[in-house]
Design an enzyme around this catalytic site. Sequence first.
Site, PDB file in Angstrom:
ATOM      1  N   LYS A   1       0.866  -1.344  -0.067  1.00 40.67           N
ATOM      2  CA  LYS A   1       0.046   0.234  -0.039  1.00 40.67           C
ATOM      3  C   LYS A   1       0.880   1.324   0.252  1.00 40.67           C
ATOM      4  O   LYS A   1       0.661   2.135  -0.713  1.00 40.67           O
ATOM      5  CB  LYS A   1      -0.868   0.017   1.216  1.00 40.67           C
ATOM      6  CG  LYS A   1      -2.110  -1.089   1.048  1.00 40.67           C
ATOM      7  CD  LYS A   1      -3.156  -0.885   2.184  1.00 40.67           C
ATOM      8  CE  LYS A   1      -4.272  -1.807   1.827  1.00 40.67           C
ATOM      9  NZ  LYS A   1      -5.251  -1.883   2.918  1.00 40.67           N
TER      10      LYS A   1
ATOM     11  N   LYS B   1      -8.384 -10.068  -7.850  1.00 35.81           N
ATOM     12  CA  LYS B   1      -9.541 -10.267  -6.820  1.00 35.81           C
ATOM     13  C   LYS B   1     -10.370  -9.039  -6.993  1.00 35.81           C
ATOM     14  O   LYS B   1     -10.085  -8.117  -7.271  1.00 35.81           O
ATOM     15  CB  LYS B   1      -8.868 -10.608  -5.505  1.00 35.81           C
ATOM     16  CG  LYS B   1      -8.322  -9.574  -4.432  1.00 35.81           C
ATOM     17  CD  LYS B   1      -8.329  -9.757  -3.224  1.00 35.81           C
ATOM     18  CE  LYS B   1      -8.387  -8.415  -2.490  1.00 35.81           C
ATOM     19  NZ  LYS B   1      -8.862  -8.544  -0.893  1.00 35.81           N
TER      20      LYS B   1
ATOM     21  N   LYS C   1     -12.443  -3.176  -3.799  1.00 35.38           N
ATOM     22  CA  LYS C   1     -13.034  -1.597  -4.031  1.00 35.38           C
ATOM     23  C   LYS C   1     -12.143  -0.581  -4.584  1.00 35.38           C
ATOM     24  O   LYS C   1     -12.250   0.241  -5.162  1.00 35.38           O
ATOM     25  CB  LYS C   1     -13.516  -1.237  -2.650  1.00 35.38           C
ATOM     26  CG  LYS C   1     -12.385  -1.214  -1.863  1.00 35.38           C
ATOM     27  CD  LYS C   1     -12.969  -0.451  -0.373  1.00 35.38           C
ATOM     28  CE  LYS C   1     -12.042  -0.447   0.869  1.00 35.38           C
ATOM     29  NZ  LYS C   1     -11.910  -1.931   1.529  1.00 35.38           N
TER      30      LYS C   1
HETATM   31  P1  ADP Z   1     -11.160  -4.803  -0.474  1.00 32.98           P
HETATM   32  O1  ADP Z   1     -10.269  -5.811  -1.070  1.00 32.98           O
HETATM   33  O2  ADP Z   1     -12.342  -4.474  -1.580  1.00 32.98           O
HETATM   34  O3  ADP Z   1     -10.383  -3.443   0.078  1.00 32.98           O
HETATM   35  P2  ADP Z   1     -11.193  -5.445   2.192  1.00 32.98           P
HETATM   36  O4  ADP Z   1      -9.791  -5.592   2.253  1.00 32.98           O
HETATM   37  O5  ADP Z   1     -11.793  -4.339   2.866  1.00 32.98           O
HETATM   38  O6  ADP Z   1     -11.858  -5.531   0.813  1.00 32.98           O
HETATM   39  O7  ADP Z   1     -12.013  -6.779   2.867  1.00 32.98           O
HETATM   40  C1  ADP Z   1     -12.836  -6.970   3.536  1.00 32.98           C
HETATM   41  C2  ADP Z   1     -13.246  -8.351   3.779  1.00 32.98           C
HETATM   42  O8  ADP Z   1     -13.659  -8.998   2.678  1.00 32.98           O
HETATM   43  C3  ADP Z   1     -11.781  -9.184   4.205  1.00 32.98           C
HETATM   44  O9  ADP Z   1     -12.118 -10.463   5.184  1.00 32.98           O
HETATM   45  C4  ADP Z   1     -11.417  -9.716   2.691  1.00 32.98           C
HETATM   46  O10 ADP Z   1     -10.545 -10.760   2.870  1.00 32.98           O
HETATM   47  C5  ADP Z   1     -12.863 -10.002   1.996  1.00 32.98           C
HETATM   48  N1  ADP Z   1     -12.491  -9.798   0.646  1.00 32.98           N
HETATM   49  C6  ADP Z   1     -12.368  -8.799   0.038  1.00 32.98           C
HETATM   50  N2  ADP Z   1     -12.295  -9.045  -1.414  1.00 32.98           N
HETATM   51  C7  ADP Z   1     -12.527 -10.242  -1.474  1.00 32.98           C
HETATM   52  C8  ADP Z   1     -12.694 -11.187  -2.713  1.00 32.98           C
HETATM   53  N3  ADP Z   1     -12.487 -10.586  -3.911  1.00 32.98           N
HETATM   54  N4  ADP Z   1     -12.641 -12.370  -2.553  1.00 32.98           N
HETATM   55  C9  ADP Z   1     -12.975 -12.823  -1.072  1.00 32.98           C
HETATM   56  N5  ADP Z   1     -13.045 -12.144  -0.172  1.00 32.98           N
HETATM   57  C10 ADP Z   1     -12.768 -11.003  -0.343  1.00 32.98           C
HETATM   58 NA    NA Z   2      -8.093  -5.340   0.723  1.00 31.63          NA
END
Ligand code: ADP
Ligand code: NA
Length: 330
Positions: free
Chosen positions: A114, A197, A200
Site C-alpha cells: 500500500k 481479486k 473496492k
Molecule cells: P477490498 O479488497 O475491497 O479492499 P477489504 O480488504 O476491505 O476489501 O476486505 C474486507 C473483507 O472481505 C476481508 O475479510 C477480505 O478478506 C474479504 N474480501 C475482500 N475482497 C474479497 C474477494 N475478492 N474475495 C473474497 N474475499 C474478499
Molecule cells: Na484489501
Amino acid sequence: LRRSRVLSGIQPTAGSFHLGNYLGAVRQWVALQESHDAFFAIVDLHAITIPQDPRALREATRLAAAQLLGAGLDPERCTLFVQSHVPEHTQLAWVLNGFTGFGEAARMTQFKDKSAKQGTEGTTVGLFTYPVLQAADILLYQADEVPVGEDQRQHIELTRDVAARFNARLGDTFAVPAPRILKEAAKIYDLQDPAVKMSKSASSPRGIVWLMDEPKASGKKFRSAVTDTGTEVRYDPEGKPGVSNLLVIYSALTGIGVAELEEKFAGRLYGALKTELADVFAEWVAPFRARTEEFLKDPAELDRVLALGADKARAVATATLADVYGKVGF
Ligand code: ADP
Ligand code: NA
C-alpha cells in the site's frame, strides 16, 4: 463449556460491500455467530489510515452495520459494534506500539504494497501502525481465533508475537490467538479482470458487484463479464479464470456444486451462464437489500443496536485494558 471466542473486523466502505466481501467474509460471520462467541467490529479507526470524507465515513459505517444486520447477524447472538465506540482499542494500541519492533512492523507486506502505491508523502503513520491497532482489536477481547483470509495471516502472526512478548515480560495477560484461515471462503475475482481479486480499489468499476447496486446494474455487469474465446463451461481457474469465477459465484449463491453446474451448462454457451447468474444474483440480493434498507430507514433502531454492541464489547475491553495498564505501571 466456554465457546471459542472469535473476533473479526471489516472496514466501512462507501457505496456498499461488494460480492467478494460478502462471500469471502460476511457470510462466514453469519455462520460463526451460531458456533462461536463472536465479536464483529466495523473498523472505522482503521479506515482513517487513508483520507476520508467525514460525512461519507459516518454514512459508510451505518451502511456497514445495516448490511451486516441485513446479511443475518443477530445482535442477540453476537457482539456487533463500531470500533471507535470502544475507546479501549486506541488505548491498547498505543501500549502495543511500545511492544512492537519498528523492523517487525516494516516487514508487513500489506504496508509495503500500500505504501509503495501511495508514496512516502502520501502514506500515513497510521497505515504503518495499522497492524498494531489490529492486534489491539483482537487482544482486547482475548480472542481464541481470528477468522481471516490468507492475506491477513502475517498480521495475525504479528499479533501472536506481540501478545507472547507482552506476556513474557509482564506476566500472562493476553490469550495468544490462532488464525482461522477461511479455506471454505470463496475468493472472488474482478468480473472485468479475472486475474485480480474483486476489490473496492479495482481499476474498472464494471468489474465489481456492489450489493446495494440496483439489480439492473449488477445484472449488466454479470452479462458483460470477461470470459475467454472458448465455448465450454468448465471449471478451470488457470485456463478459464473468468468462467471459473462465474461458476464459483453461482455455486456460492445457490449451494449447487461446481461439478453439477458444469453438467447443467454442458452444451450451452457462456452467455447462458452469465444470464442465469444475473438472475440468481438478483433473486439472492433482493431480500438482503430489503432487510438492509429497513435498518437504514430506522436510525433509532440502528443506534440502539450499535449502543448495545458497544456496551457488550466494553464489558470485556475495559477489563483487559485495566489489567494491561496495571501491568505496564500506569
Ligand atoms: P477490498 O479488497 O475491497 O479492499 P477489504 O480488504 O476491505 O476489501 O476486505 C474486507 C473483507 O472481505 C476481508 O475479510 C477480505 O478478506 C474479504 N474480501 C475482500 N475482497 C474479497 C474477494 N475478492 N474475495 C473474497 N474475499 C474478499
Ligand atoms: Na484489501
